[in-house]
Design a protein around this motif. Structure first.
Motif, mmCIF file in Angstrom:
data_model
loop_
_atom_site.group_PDB
_atom_site.id
_atom_site.type_symbol
_atom_site.label_atom_id
_atom_site.label_comp_id
_atom_site.label_asym_id
_atom_site.label_seq_id
_atom_site.Cartn_x
_atom_site.Cartn_y
_atom_site.Cartn_z
ATOM 1 N N TYR A 90 0.852 -1.198 0.000
ATOM 2 C CA TYR A 90 0.000 0.000 0.000
ATOM 3 C C TYR A 90 0.879 1.235 0.000
ATOM 4 C CZ TYR A 90 -3.676 3.276 1.493
ATOM 5 O OH TYR A 90 -4.555 4.333 1.578
ATOM 6 N N HIS A 91 0.736 2.043 -1.019
ATOM 7 C CA HIS A 91 1.423 3.339 -1.085
ATOM 8 C C HIS A 91 0.613 4.192 -2.051
ATOM 9 C CE1 HIS A 91 5.498 5.672 -1.397
ATOM 10 N NE2 HIS A 91 4.463 6.475 -1.382
ATOM 11 N N GLU A 92 -0.072 5.181 -1.521
ATOM 12 C CA GLU A 92 -1.056 5.900 -2.337
ATOM 13 C C GLU A 92 -0.479 6.483 -3.618
ATOM 14 O OE1 GLU A 92 -2.323 8.386 0.818
ATOM 15 O OE2 GLU A 92 -3.266 6.682 1.804
ATOM 16 N N VAL A 93 0.787 6.903 -3.586
ATOM 17 C CA VAL A 93 1.361 7.542 -4.770
ATOM 18 C C VAL A 93 1.619 6.540 -5.898
ATOM 19 C CG1 VAL A 93 3.448 8.709 -5.642
ATOM 20 C CG2 VAL A 93 2.378 9.486 -3.549
ATOM 21 N N HIS A 101 -11.030 -0.008 -3.224
ATOM 22 C CA HIS A 101 -10.129 -1.124 -3.498
ATOM 23 C C HIS A 101 -8.811 -0.946 -2.719
ATOM 24 C CE1 HIS A 101 -7.948 -4.212 -5.620
ATOM 25 N NE2 HIS A 101 -7.040 -3.334 -6.008
ATOM 26 N N ALA A 102 -8.305 0.284 -2.705
ATOM 27 C CA ALA A 102 -7.045 0.560 -2.006
ATOM 28 C C ALA A 102 -7.214 0.389 -0.492
ATOM 29 C CB ALA A 102 -6.568 1.971 -2.331
ATOM 30 N N THR A 103 -8.273 0.967 0.055
ATOM 31 C CA THR A 103 -8.426 0.867 1.511
ATOM 32 C C THR A 103 -8.698 -0.583 1.943
ATOM 33 O OG1 THR A 103 -10.716 1.591 1.248
ATOM 34 C CG2 THR A 103 -9.140 3.249 1.952
ATOM 35 N N ALA A 104 -9.305 -1.364 1.041
ATOM 36 C CA ALA A 104 -9.536 -2.784 1.371
ATOM 37 C C ALA A 104 -8.196 -3.509 1.519
ATOM 38 C CB ALA A 104 -10.380 -3.438 0.283
ATOM 39 N N ILE A 105 -7.211 -3.110 0.706
ATOM 40 C CA ILE A 105 -5.877 -3.730 0.803
ATOM 41 C C ILE A 105 -5.266 -3.423 2.175
ATOM 42 C CG2 ILE A 105 -3.510 -3.669 -0.099
ATOM 43 C CD1 ILE A 105 -4.753 -3.108 -2.872
ATOM 44 N N LEU A 106 -5.406 -2.167 2.562
ATOM 45 C CA LEU A 106 -4.861 -1.756 3.858
ATOM 46 C C LEU A 106 -5.552 -2.522 4.999
ATOM 47 C CD1 LEU A 106 -2.814 0.168 5.115
ATOM 48 C CD2 LEU A 106 -4.582 1.933 5.179
ATOM 49 N N ASP A 107 -6.857 -2.621 4.916
ATOM 50 C CA ASP A 107 -7.616 -3.357 5.947
ATOM 51 C C ASP A 107 -7.165 -4.813 6.017
ATOM 52 O OD1 ASP A 107 -9.011 -1.059 6.397
ATOM 53 O OD2 ASP A 107 -10.805 -1.664 5.267
ATOM 54 N N ARG A 108 -6.943 -5.399 4.829
ATOM 55 C CA ARG A 108 -6.537 -6.803 4.790
ATOM 56 C C ARG A 108 -5.169 -6.996 5.441
ATOM 57 N NH1 ARG A 108 -3.178 -9.634 2.407
ATOM 58 N NH2 ARG A 108 -2.558 -8.082 0.877
ATOM 59 N N VAL A 109 -4.241 -6.080 5.150
ATOM 60 C CA VAL A 109 -2.900 -6.189 5.736
ATOM 61 C C VAL A 109 -2.982 -6.125 7.258
ATOM 62 C CG1 VAL A 109 -0.673 -5.005 5.999
ATOM 63 C CG2 VAL A 109 -1.655 -5.307 3.719
#
Ligand code: SF4
Ligand code: SF4
Ligand code: F3S
Length: 370
Positions: A90-93, A101-109
């Motif tokens: 996860y790295h927004e840039v 989709h991005a925040t779901a990755i963070l939640d999963r980690v």
């Protein structure tokens, strides 16, 4: 060992990195960490592990300069090798995903890698008005940091903003910005101060973690000693000019053209600690003082407030550079120094220190105020 070599070879080949380049990279990292070459084989083996630790990179109140510093390295060292050492999820840039989709990755980690992943934080965390000044996906930076950092194996706060609030926190600090270790107290955090952080140092911390499964030794601000343990003035290539009393007194004057000392132009090297004279910037090509500008001590605590005005000289203090060691330089000392306290007042603020090793410090010359 043979199969490990094979895994490493394959992973690096995908990025077009040869084993020779990797060994050179590891050797450079050991030099940055001030560790002996006998750790080279262990380091090379560690970075070739098949199971790579997961890393997430959070950005809050920042200018993205610290991400740029990490990603814009032109040789394969940081941008290629280190990015390949970790599972950078996860790295927004730089990530392709966005929104839910991005925040779901963070939640999963956070859920699946709890206690095992690393988190890098760039930017300050606003605490005023319930954190409304920085929100991502409907959550405040404060909430995100609390969840993601609290559940990580370790947090690496990169840059002045994540260290202690940096520019965002400078007076009058309208958003109530804080650094990570203040906003999320009690977590395992390593601070890579500087504006921006030096990517070579951050890479060295990551490799140290991969090799020894631990963070390197830290100073009183939770910064790695290998990078922040020495006063800039003591490592400076212009130091001989300082000792000889040769100073730049005007931008572009003869002394400036000849590379003399920038003390009288406001250089804060005598009160700043960082290894930039050694590690340098832009792929080890230069650093601010070599480029002809005084150091503003960008790695010091609250440097925007405590080191300004940047073009005013640090008052001449008898014995300065002899009694003061990197361990004693803090907010009170530098703030008062720039405010121009008397030498007597300053010395009273410095804790008693043991006599330095004879070779460790150099006695400054007299008559700098002329
Ligand atoms: Fe930008 Fe400096 Fe803050 Fe890094 S520390 S995000 S470079 S302002
Ligand atoms: Fe270098 Fe600045 Fe010290 Fe002069 S005052 S020797 S330029 S660090
Ligand atoms: Fe910062 Fe001074 Fe180094 S301004 S980059 S600490 S020379």
């Amino acid at each position: 060992m043979l199969s490990q070599d094979l895994e490493l070879k394959q992973a690096l080949a995908k990025r077009g990195i040869t084993r020779r380049q990797l060994v050179k990279f590891c050797s450079g990292v050991l030099a940055t960490l001030a560790l002996p070459e006998r750790y080279l084989a262990q380091t090379v083996a560690a970075v070739g592990k098949a199971r790579k630790p997961v890393l997430v990179w959070l950005q809050f109140q920042d200018c993205t300069g610290c991400s740029e510093s990490m990603l814009r390295s032109s040789h394969p060292d940081v941008a290629d090798v280190v990015l390949d050492l970790l599972s950078w999820e996860y790295h927004e840039v730089i990530m392709a995903g966005a929104g839910g989709h991005a925040t779901a990755i963070l939640d999963r980690v956070v859920k699946e890698e709890k206690g095992k992943y690393l988190v890098v934080v760039e930017g300050a965390i606003p605490t005023g008005d319930d954190g409304v000044y920085c929100t991502i996906g409907g959550h405040s930076a404060m909430e995100i940091a609390e969840t993601v950092c609290r559940n990580a194996a370790a947090t690496i706060a990169v840059g002045a903003c994540a260290f202690d609030g940096g520019l965002v926190r400078s007076n009058p600090n309208p958003t109530g910005a804080l650094g990570v270790h203040e906003a999320v107290p009690g977590i395992k955090v390593i601070n890579m101060s500087g504006c921006p952080h030096n990517a070579a140092n951050t890479a060295a911390v990551l490799v140290h973690y991969l090799t020894f499964n631990d963070l390197p030794a830290l100073d009183q601000y939770n910064r790695p000693l290998f990078a922040y343990g020495r006063i800039i003035h003591d490592q400076c290539e212009r130091r001989a000019h300082y000792d000889a009393g040769r100073f730049v007194t005007e931008w572009g004057d003869e002394g400036h053209r000849k590379g003399w000392c920038l003390y009288k132009m406001g250089c804060k090297g005598p009160v700043g600690t960082f290894n930039c004279p050694i590690v340098q910037w832009n792929d080890h090509t230069s650093w601010p003082v070599r480029a002809g500008h005084g150091c503003i001590a960008c790695a010091a605590p609250r440097f925007w407030d405590h080191m300004s005005p940047f073009y005013e000289r640090v008052p001449n203090v008898p014995g300065f550079g002899v009694e003061v060691t990197a361990g004693e330089i803090g907010v009170g000392l530098v703030g008062a120094t720039i405010a121009g306290v008397t030498a007597h007042g300053l010395i009273k603020m410095i804790k008693p220190v043991p006599k330095p090793e004879p070779a460790a410090e150099t006695t400054p010359q007299q008559g700098r105020e002329n």
